[in-house]
Design an enzyme around this catalytic site. Structure first.
Site, short mmCIF file in Angstrom:
data_model
loop_
_atom_site.label_atom_id
_atom_site.label_comp_id
_atom_site.label_asym_id
_atom_site.label_seq_id
_atom_site.Cartn_x
_atom_site.Cartn_y
_atom_site.Cartn_z
N GLY A 188 4.96 2.45 1.46
CA GLY A 188 5.96 3.30 0.83
C GLY A 188 6.44 4.37 1.78
N SER B 82 0.83 -1.20 0.00
CA SER B 82 0.00 0.00 0.00
C SER B 82 0.87 1.25 0.00
CB SER B 82 -0.88 0.01 1.25
OG SER B 82 -0.06 0.27 2.38
N LYS B 83 0.20 2.36 -0.25
CA LYS B 83 0.87 3.65 -0.26
C LYS B 83 1.53 3.90 1.11
CE LYS B 83 -0.84 8.07 -0.66
NZ LYS B 83 -1.98 8.93 -0.91
N ARG B 84 0.85 3.41 2.13
CA ARG B 84 1.38 3.60 3.49
C ARG B 84 2.72 2.86 3.67
NH1 ARG B 84 -2.67 1.53 6.66
NH2 ARG B 84 -4.17 2.37 5.19
#
Ligand code: GLU
Length: 510
Positions: free
Chosen positions: A267, A263-265
């Site tokens: 990253g 997920s973006k999190r």
């Protein structure tokens, strides 16, 4: 005669393109190109509430950067357009009406408040989120429960309504997934999904089936998050066009990050990009770093993505785009999730930087330097520098540390690493070295090394102890390629000036 292969990537313009999305594009692309087919990009923008300005452009820019150009799309045109679903709005209603007429779908007039009431009323511990399904459809306001007269009246008065599929009870539907084999679903467990919304827009479920049919798609590949929707799509294929027309399907496994689904999190937390290019959210203004900006090469990026869930059956890891096209086989795509490992991603990039010629790297490095406010005018020198340092660079941004000092004299010299071991002998040595370098007519790395070594011997100093100060004097710190290669490329005048200047600074610090 077998049909011409046509595959599609069907993004919704709701944000940036995630590595998982690019991998879906890549597998579609490789499959099509291997079989001489066409790769279509269709923009699925029927959910206007999730529409994000700029996302569509961003997706096409990403594909261009990756070198995965579509054959047909909103931007490329083609005989099956329009390729943006919102522009096809009017054609979906007739298919929805056809389903109603055949008894496979129905009009539903329930208001938002009524739907809310239904969820409240039927909520129980066994059923915490009641669905509009075969248990409840006969308790709602729709064309299955209302008298014909009233239905006609409501329709004539243009009362807002949706069209829902009527999921059969107790039937099993199945298909052969190209990766997973046979996949079966019990239709009783699926709710009566909306097919056409009150604003006349189709939902994804109706639009994807109608468009895959009208665009003559032969193979539809997507992420496994779409598997739960498959029974609805299977029935729509059966009702509207017949099984024979249905494309072959494959559902790709998830890409996993260190904590489950990538997920973006992840990253943000672990410091690696999850988007192909920088993505700036227009609502929050927040920018998420992408692979392009981190300094990845497109060739490395698609290579590493291809290997996240596929291999050719051997140990081979480095594949050019052409080799990927030649070797790709859907049957070898894994059915379980692939783990994204940033260190491995960097390894691929390093390998690709080593394998790419300096002339091909030139525009990319020049651009990277430009972003660091370093404009290079001596292109020939830049190409030589790239040849010299590329084996040491993992990311394009590493060229800044490894090569920018060739174009800009260091503003700071790490004298702290020189002074503790400085001596009168070393000082004399460097004075003489400057002198000999001034005298020499052969400015090659080998000649400069020879002068240095012979002089060290005369002074009874170990060459090893002299190379670090020499390097720091030339580049400012403990980095860069071979020190005599550096001096050679810097040229005589520049080398001598740097040595003299650094020598002054050292003496000030003694
Ligand atoms: N519009 C869907 C998405 O955003 C496409 C799914 C599919 O390929 O069928 O992922």
């Amino acid at each position: 005669m077998s049909k011409k292969v046509r595959v599609r990537f069907a993004p919704s313009p709701t944000g940036g393109l995630h590595v998982g999305g690019v991998r879906t594009v890549l597998y579609n692309y490789l499959f099509a190109k291997k079989l001489g087919g066409q790769f279509i990009v269709r923009v699925e923008d029927t959910d206007q509430s999730r529409y994000v300005p700029g996302a569509e452009e961003y997706i096409f820019d990403c594909l261009r950067w990756c070198g995965l150009e579509p054959d047909e799309s909103v931007q490329h045109g083609g005989p099956y357009g329009p390729y943006r679903q919102s522009e096809r709005k009017t054609l979906y209603r007739e298919y929805a009406a056809q389903l109603v007429a055949a008894g496979h779908a129905y009009y539903a007039f329930d208001t938002t408040a009524e739907l809310e009431q239904m969820r409240e009323k039927f909520r129980s511990t066994e059923n915490p989120s009641p669905q509009y399904d075969h248990h409840l459809r006969l308790k709602m306001r729709n064309s299955l429960t209302l008298p014909a007269e009233e239905i006609n009246k409501l329709l004539a008065a243009k009362t807002p309504h949706v069209i829902r599929i009527m999921m059969p009870v107790g039937k099993t539907v199945s298909f052969q997934d190209m990766i997973r084999g046979e996949v079966c679903f019990d239709t009783s467990l699926v709710d009566d999904k909306v097919l056409l919304k009150a604003d006349g827009m189709p939902t994804y479920h109706l639009a994807v089936v109608v468009d895959d049919y009208l665009m003559k798609i032969t193979h539809a590949f997507r992420g496994e998050e779409w598997l739960p929707s498959a029974p609805v799509h299977l029935l729509l294929w059966q009702y509207l066009f017949g099984w024979e027309e249905m494309p072959q399907w494959a559902h790709f496994p998830l890409l996993l990050g260190p904590s489950g689904k990538l997920s973006k999190r992840d990253g943000a937390k672990y410091g690696f990009p999850v988007f192909a290019m920088n993505w700036q959210d227009p609502k929050t203004g927040e920018t998420t770093e992408g692979f392009r900006e981190k300094g990845f090469l497109p060739s490395a990026f698609i290579n590493l993505l291809a290997l996240l869930g596929w291999n050719d059956g051997s140990e081979k890891e480095i594949f050019s785009k052409g080799e990927l096209i030649a070797s790709f086989d859907m049957a070898r795509v894994h059915s379980s999730g692939a783990k994204f490992d940033y260190e491995k991603a960097k390894w691929f990039n390093h390998e690709w930087i080593k394998r790419t010629s300096a002339s091909e790297l030139l525009p990319l490095v020049s651009n990277t330097f430009g972003k660091a406010n370093l404009q290079v005018t001596n292109v020939a020198l830049l190409e030589q520098v790239i040849t010299l340092v590329k084996d040491r660079c993992t990311l394009l941004t590493d060229f800044i540390e490894q090569g920018s000092f060739f174009f800009k004299r260091p503003t700071q010299i790490d004298t702290g690493s020189i002074l503790p071991k400085w001596s009168v002998e070393k000082s004399t040595f460097f004075d003489q070295l400057i002198h000999y370098y001034q005298q020499t007519n052969s400015w090659t790395a080998a000649a400069l090394e020879k002068i240095c070594k012979e002089l060290a011997q005369t002074h009874q100093l170990k060459t090893g102890e002299l190379l670090l100060p020499l390097r720091i004097m030339l580049v400012g710190g403990k980095f860069g390629p071979g020190v005599f290669d550096i001096a050679c490329l810097l040229g005589k005048d520049e080398t001598l000036e740097r040595l003299a200047q650094a020598k002054r600074l050292i003496l000030q610090g003694v």
